[in-house]
Design a protein around this motif. Sequence first.
Motif, PDB file in Angstrom:
ATOM      1  N   ASN A  59       0.823  -1.205   0.060  1.00 53.22           N
ATOM      2  CA  ASN A  59       0.087   0.025   0.258  1.00 53.22           C
ATOM      3  C   ASN A  59       0.923   1.333   0.066  1.00 53.22           C
ATOM      4  O   ASN A  59       0.926   2.098   1.048  1.00 53.22           O
ATOM      5  CB  ASN A  59      -0.898   0.073   1.226  1.00 53.22           C
ATOM      6  CG  ASN A  59      -1.956  -1.043   1.011  1.00 53.22           C
ATOM      7  OD1 ASN A  59      -2.392  -1.221  -0.032  1.00 53.22           O
ATOM      8  ND2 ASN A  59      -2.168  -1.589   2.276  1.00 53.22           N
ATOM      9  N   TRP A 116      -7.265   7.893   5.802  1.00 54.33           N
ATOM     10  CA  TRP A 116      -7.492   6.880   4.654  1.00 54.33           C
ATOM     11  C   TRP A 116      -6.752   8.073   3.431  1.00 54.33           C
ATOM     12  O   TRP A 116      -7.212   9.057   3.464  1.00 54.33           O
ATOM     13  CB  TRP A 116      -8.800   6.313   4.215  1.00 54.33           C
ATOM     14  CG  TRP A 116      -8.700   4.878   3.432  1.00 54.33           C
ATOM     15  CD1 TRP A 116      -8.477   4.887   2.161  1.00 54.33           C
ATOM     16  CD2 TRP A 116      -8.835   3.856   4.027  1.00 54.33           C
ATOM     17  NE1 TRP A 116      -8.479   3.397   2.016  1.00 54.33           N
ATOM     18  CE2 TRP A 116      -8.720   3.149   2.901  1.00 54.33           C
ATOM     19  CE3 TRP A 116      -9.147   3.252   5.480  1.00 54.33           C
ATOM     20  CZ2 TRP A 116      -8.526   1.595   3.246  1.00 54.33           C
ATOM     21  CZ3 TRP A 116      -9.036   1.951   5.538  1.00 54.33           C
ATOM     22  CH2 TRP A 116      -9.039   1.097   4.820  1.00 54.33           C
ATOM     23  N   GLU A 133      -4.802   3.386  -6.157  1.00 53.49           N
ATOM     24  CA  GLU A 133      -4.369   3.083  -4.738  1.00 53.49           C
ATOM     25  C   GLU A 133      -4.978   3.597  -3.600  1.00 53.49           C
ATOM     26  O   GLU A 133      -5.404   4.906  -3.694  1.00 53.49           O
ATOM     27  CB  GLU A 133      -2.767   2.957  -4.788  1.00 53.49           C
ATOM     28  CG  GLU A 133      -2.246   2.344  -3.559  1.00 53.49           C
ATOM     29  CD  GLU A 133      -2.342   0.904  -3.441  1.00 53.49           C
ATOM     30  OE1 GLU A 133      -3.360   0.242  -3.173  1.00 53.49           O
ATOM     31  OE2 GLU A 133      -1.370   0.080  -3.722  1.00 53.49           O
ATOM     32  N   TRP A 135      -5.305   3.270   0.917  1.00 53.16           N
ATOM     33  CA  TRP A 135      -4.528   2.609   2.188  1.00 53.16           C
ATOM     34  C   TRP A 135      -5.270   3.406   3.496  1.00 53.16           C
ATOM     35  O   TRP A 135      -5.131   4.512   3.406  1.00 53.16           O
ATOM     36  CB  TRP A 135      -3.212   2.405   2.040  1.00 53.16           C
ATOM     37  CG  TRP A 135      -2.125   3.416   2.084  1.00 53.16           C
ATOM     38  CD1 TRP A 135      -1.823   4.423   3.197  1.00 53.16           C
ATOM     39  CD2 TRP A 135      -1.661   4.208   1.147  1.00 53.16           C
ATOM     40  NE1 TRP A 135      -0.625   5.199   2.984  1.00 53.16           N
ATOM     41  CE2 TRP A 135      -0.940   5.063   1.508  1.00 53.16           C
ATOM     42  CE3 TRP A 135      -1.760   3.984  -0.422  1.00 53.16           C
ATOM     43  CZ2 TRP A 135      -0.207   5.956   0.684  1.00 53.16           C
ATOM     44  CZ3 TRP A 135      -1.089   4.953  -1.152  1.00 53.16           C
ATOM     45  CH2 TRP A 135      -0.236   5.994  -0.654  1.00 53.16           C
TER      46      TRP A 135
END
Length: 149
Positions: A59, A116, A133, A135
């Motif tokens: 991540n 986040w 992406e 994470w």
Amino acid sequence: MHDEPTPPGLGKRGSTFDDLAAFLQQPDPGGYPVQAVRECVCRSCGGRSFEVAVMEEENAARRTCLTCGQHEFIADSEEYWDDDTELECYCACPCGSEEFAAAVGYSLREDGDVRWVFVGLRCLTCGGLGIYEDWKISYGPSAFLLDRA
């Protein structure tokens, strides 16, 4: 040829940072809301076009400026990036292009810390928008990550 993650949001298009920011702020059912979006700008030359690599197992994301070649990590990615592994994937649009404008969306906790991180890209060839992406940030304080787009 690069191993390429496929972005969600296929079919959505844009031509500006504002379009990408609005895309990142669209509510995702069951997901965290994005309260802040920062445009990725090369700290070395001010460029706004990038090749973006992710390490899906870790991540993490790293952008490379297409103007000057400078590498910069997004958010806390430097802590998790491993140059010695083969887990790096280059992002590619479904149209085949690997050149993007980039922005980072941040979901924040009530205290202002980052909860986040979402890496949003806009294809510079076709305008396709996607989140390549994301994470969770499970530590604090983490508000400093807002300056690491």
